[in-house]
Design a protein around this motif. Structure first.
Motif, PDB file in Angstrom:
ATOM      1  N   ARG A   1       0.901  -1.042  -0.237  1.00  0.00           N
ATOM      2  CA  ARG A   1      -0.202   0.252   0.390  1.00  0.00           C
ATOM      3  C   ARG A   1       0.903   1.376  -0.003  1.00  0.00           C
ATOM      4  O   ARG A   1       1.681   1.173   0.606  1.00  0.00           O
ATOM      5  CB  ARG A   1      -1.300  -0.200   0.947  1.00  0.00           C
ATOM      6  CG  ARG A   1      -2.094  -1.055   0.693  1.00  0.00           C
ATOM      7  CD  ARG A   1      -2.803  -1.210   2.599  1.00  0.00           C
ATOM      8  NE  ARG A   1      -2.025  -0.718   3.679  1.00  0.00           N
ATOM      9  CZ  ARG A   1      -2.111  -0.347   4.916  1.00  0.00           C
ATOM     10  NH1 ARG A   1      -3.223   0.232   5.121  1.00  0.00           N
ATOM     11  NH2 ARG A   1      -1.285  -0.770   5.869  1.00  0.00           N
ATOM     12  N   LEU A   2       0.116   2.120  -0.230  1.00  0.00           N
ATOM     13  CA  LEU A   2       1.194   3.523  -1.088  1.00  0.00           C
ATOM     14  C   LEU A   2       0.376   4.412   0.523  1.00  0.00           C
ATOM     15  O   LEU A   2      -0.949   4.694  -0.240  1.00  0.00           O
ATOM     16  CB  LEU A   2       1.194   4.033  -2.057  1.00  0.00           C
ATOM     17  CG  LEU A   2       1.917   6.097  -2.325  1.00  0.00           C
ATOM     18  CD1 LEU A   2       3.292   5.769  -1.998  1.00  0.00           C
ATOM     19  CD2 LEU A   2       1.845   6.222  -3.414  1.00  0.00           C
ATOM     20  N   LEU A   3       0.858   4.998   1.099  1.00  0.00           N
ATOM     21  CA  LEU A   3       0.341   5.918   1.846  1.00  0.00           C
ATOM     22  C   LEU A   3       1.088   7.531   2.245  1.00  0.00           C
ATOM     23  O   LEU A   3       1.682   7.828   1.945  1.00  0.00           O
ATOM     24  CB  LEU A   3       0.357   5.448   3.904  1.00  0.00           C
ATOM     25  CG  LEU A   3      -0.113   4.117   4.039  1.00  0.00           C
ATOM     26  CD1 LEU A   3       0.688   2.693   3.677  1.00  0.00           C
ATOM     27  CD2 LEU A   3      -0.499   4.051   5.770  1.00  0.00           C
ATOM     28  N   VAL A   4      -0.191   8.748   1.775  1.00  0.00           N
ATOM     29  CA  VAL A   4       0.481   9.515   1.158  1.00  0.00           C
ATOM     30  C   VAL A   4      -0.096  10.553   2.796  1.00  0.00           C
ATOM     31  O   VAL A   4      -1.669  10.529   2.928  1.00  0.00           O
ATOM     32  CB  VAL A   4      -0.335  10.500   0.124  1.00  0.00           C
ATOM     33  CG1 VAL A   4       0.683  11.513   0.298  1.00  0.00           C
ATOM     34  CG2 VAL A   4       0.337   9.689  -1.080  1.00  0.00           C
TER      35      VAL A   4
ATOM     36  N   VAL B   1      11.667   0.023  -4.688  1.00  0.00           N
ATOM     37  CA  VAL B   1      10.630  -0.914  -3.345  1.00  0.00           C
ATOM     38  C   VAL B   1      11.189  -2.424  -4.082  1.00  0.00           C
ATOM     39  O   VAL B   1      11.115  -2.759  -4.682  1.00  0.00           O
ATOM     40  CB  VAL B   1       8.849  -0.835  -4.244  1.00  0.00           C
ATOM     41  CG1 VAL B   1       8.146  -1.491  -3.178  1.00  0.00           C
ATOM     42  CG2 VAL B   1       8.419   0.468  -3.975  1.00  0.00           C
ATOM     43  N   SER B   2      11.829  -2.825  -2.956  1.00  0.00           N
ATOM     44  CA  SER B   2      11.910  -4.006  -2.423  1.00  0.00           C
ATOM     45  C   SER B   2      11.251  -5.025  -1.825  1.00  0.00           C
ATOM     46  O   SER B   2      10.472  -4.193  -1.136  1.00  0.00           O
ATOM     47  CB  SER B   2      13.173  -4.516  -2.213  1.00  0.00           C
ATOM     48  OG  SER B   2      12.887  -3.969  -1.513  1.00  0.00           O
ATOM     49  N   GLY B   3      10.722  -6.136  -1.943  1.00  0.00           N
ATOM     50  CA  GLY B   3       9.900  -7.399  -0.844  1.00  0.00           C
ATOM     51  C   GLY B   3       8.215  -6.707  -1.635  1.00  0.00           C
ATOM     52  O   GLY B   3       7.592  -8.053  -1.343  1.00  0.00           O
ATOM     53  N   TYR B   4       8.123  -6.435  -2.441  1.00  0.00           N
ATOM     54  CA  TYR B   4       6.734  -6.995  -3.349  1.00  0.00           C
ATOM     55  C   TYR B   4       6.820  -6.686  -4.703  1.00  0.00           C
ATOM     56  O   TYR B   4       7.271  -6.095  -5.193  1.00  0.00           O
ATOM     57  CB  TYR B   4       6.075  -5.329  -2.987  1.00  0.00           C
ATOM     58  CG  TYR B   4       5.766  -5.042  -1.711  1.00  0.00           C
ATOM     59  CD1 TYR B   4       4.991  -6.238  -1.229  1.00  0.00           C
ATOM     60  CD2 TYR B   4       7.048  -4.860  -1.205  1.00  0.00           C
ATOM     61  CE1 TYR B   4       5.327  -5.831   0.644  1.00  0.00           C
ATOM     62  CE2 TYR B   4       6.409  -4.201   0.717  1.00  0.00           C
ATOM     63  CZ  TYR B   4       5.692  -4.879   1.516  1.00  0.00           C
ATOM     64  OH  TYR B   4       5.903  -4.251   2.543  1.00  0.00           O
TER      65      TYR B   4
END
Length: 461
Positions: A169-172, A221-224
């Motif tokens: 998820r991206l949280l802004v 981004v790593s792990g996704y």
């Protein structure tokens, strides 16, 4: 708000000043609720390798706090009511009401004047702060809405305060009113979020990989497996628009929530299927947010054998998450699941935006080497029942001294709108406590105890 709040926030967001290689002085102006603070003759703000320092006399003369100075130990003590901040020249560890907190820079002496770093305590208080680079001025507001520094600059744009990608998820985090236009594009696959009527906050660059001159940045981004990277830039100035791009490895559905509920947090969830996914908390289950304190460049306190608090906090939080995920009547959301950093206000926003039923922040304590035991903190009187339920179970599980349930003015439990508790499981500064806290079997018992306390408080099977 207590005068202490002004100091705590003043000792912080001015990190948004331009960075220089060496210490240099600023004739900066400071405004409190729209009124300029008249600094004494010769008093200047100093930028020390990117960390802004303020003379301690500003704290006593302009904000009215009790300031003590011990020449022998080079210790500064700032007091106001029950609040107490202790800092030592040359030492990056400060003490706030008995809790050890690491600063970006240690206090320094300049010709008999003590200067303190402004960044490390900003997250403790709820003041609004803005740095106007053109005017070289800091604007402090004691309560939201009383004074809007944007009125003096002709801009009413909201600010993007921080970004984090976790749990797919991206949280802004956003302050003010902004509109989010989200779309999915191909060739290449990406999700584009345009934050209309928004710009980057003056402190955005301090915790994000950000080019202040060109107003852009990115992180991998790593792990996704769905995502390559996240990019962001000031895309337009008429209207002011921040564009955020999630670079995808393949076409991916998403769900968007937040902002419209006034939470100040936009969530772009890539766990969505082709059908709309209900937001957490809409399934009839109780929603619990678990917060692993500190992270990334903020290690928290260091233990007797130099173990890092952030590692203990995360290990404990993940064990609690794993147990809660098995509960049929509980949903769990983590503020972080990896070694990442979130501002305190972002942690609170996550819980508030999801309308969680319970918020729990996991920490380890610090003090003299002889200090030992478990403390559990609450802020609102209505939160005390949760703290009592958790504390009773944790003390039995960890087997350390019972130091009681206490009131604590911590940002994450002060600013969350649901019952919240901050746990200090033991003292890392004590070798015996540290050994227990990093013992996997002890962590398992404490995780089980936290879950029992949550279930007791929520009255769920």
């Amino acid at each position: 708000m207590k005068k202490f709040g002004f100091f705590m926030f003043l000792v912080v967001i001015m990190i948004a000043f331009p960075k220089v290689a060496d210490a240099s002085s600023y004739n900066a102006k400071i405004y409190l609720d729209g009124q300029q603070i008249n600094l004494s003759s010769g008093v200047k703000v100093e930028n020390n390798n990117g960390t802004v320092m303020v003379p301690i006399r500003v704290v006593s003369e302009n904000l009215g706090f009790n300031v003590g100075w011990n020449k022998a130990t080079k210790t500064v003590t700032v007091q106001d009511g029950s609040q107490n901040v202790t800092m030592v020249v040359g030492n990056r560890l400060a003490d706030i009401n008995g809790q050890s907190v690491q600063m970006t820079n240690a206090p320094v002496l300049r010709g008999g004047t003590t200067l303190v770093p402004i960044r490390f305590v900003s997250e403790q208080m709820g003041l609004q702060v803005r740095w106007d680079n053109a005017q070289k001025a800091v604007y402090l507001t004691s309560t939201y809405g009383e004074f809007n520094p944007d009125e003096t600059t002709g801009s009413n744009a909201a600010t993007v305060d921080g970004l984090v990608f976790d749990e797919n998820r991206l949280l802004v985090a956003v302050t003010g009113n902004a509109k989010a236009n989200v779309s999915k594009l191909s060739n290449p696959n990406r999700i584009v979020i345009d934050m209309v009527n928004a710009k980057f906050s003056d402190t955005f660059g301090s915790n994000n990989n950000f080019d202040e001159i060109n107003k852009n940045g990115q992180f991998s981004v790593s792990g996704y497996p769905d995502v390559q990277a996240v990019r962001y830039s000031l895309y337009d100035t008429n209207p002011m628009t921040v564009r955020i791009v999630i670079d995808l490895n393949h076409a991916q559905n998403y769900a968007v929530s937040g902002l419209e509920d006034g939470s100040g947090l936009l969530v772009v969830d890539l766990n969505a299927t082709s059908d709309p996914v209900p937001s957490p908390g809409t399934s009839g289950k109780k929603l619990v947010v678990i917060d692993a304190g500190h992270g990334a460049h903020d290690p928290g306190t260091l233990g007797a054998t130099k173990k890092k608090e952030k590692d203990f906090n995360l290990a404990m939080a993940l064990k609690v998450e794993k147990l809660l995920a098995k509960e049929k009547n509980i949903e769990v959301v983590m503020t972080r699941t990896t070694d990442t950093f979130l501002e305190l206000k972002e942690r609170a926003k996550i819980a508030n935006s999801l309308k969680a039923d319970v918020f729990i922040s996991i920490h380890a304590n610090s003090g003299p080497s002889t200090a030992s035991g478990t403390e559990t903190y609450y802020y609102h009187e209505s939160d005390k029942a949760l703290a009592n339920a958790l504390h009773k179970e944790i003390v039995k599980a960890v087997g350390l001294k019972d130091r009681g349930v206490r009131f604590g003015n911590f940002h994450v439990i002060r600013e969350t709108t649901m019952p919240g508790s901050l746990l200090e499981i033991g003292f890392l500064s004590n070798k015996n406590d540290e050994s227990k806290l990093f013992d996997s079997a002890t962590q398992d018992r404490v995780a089980e105890a936290i879950v029992r306390g949550i279930k007791t408080y929520l009255k769920v099977d």
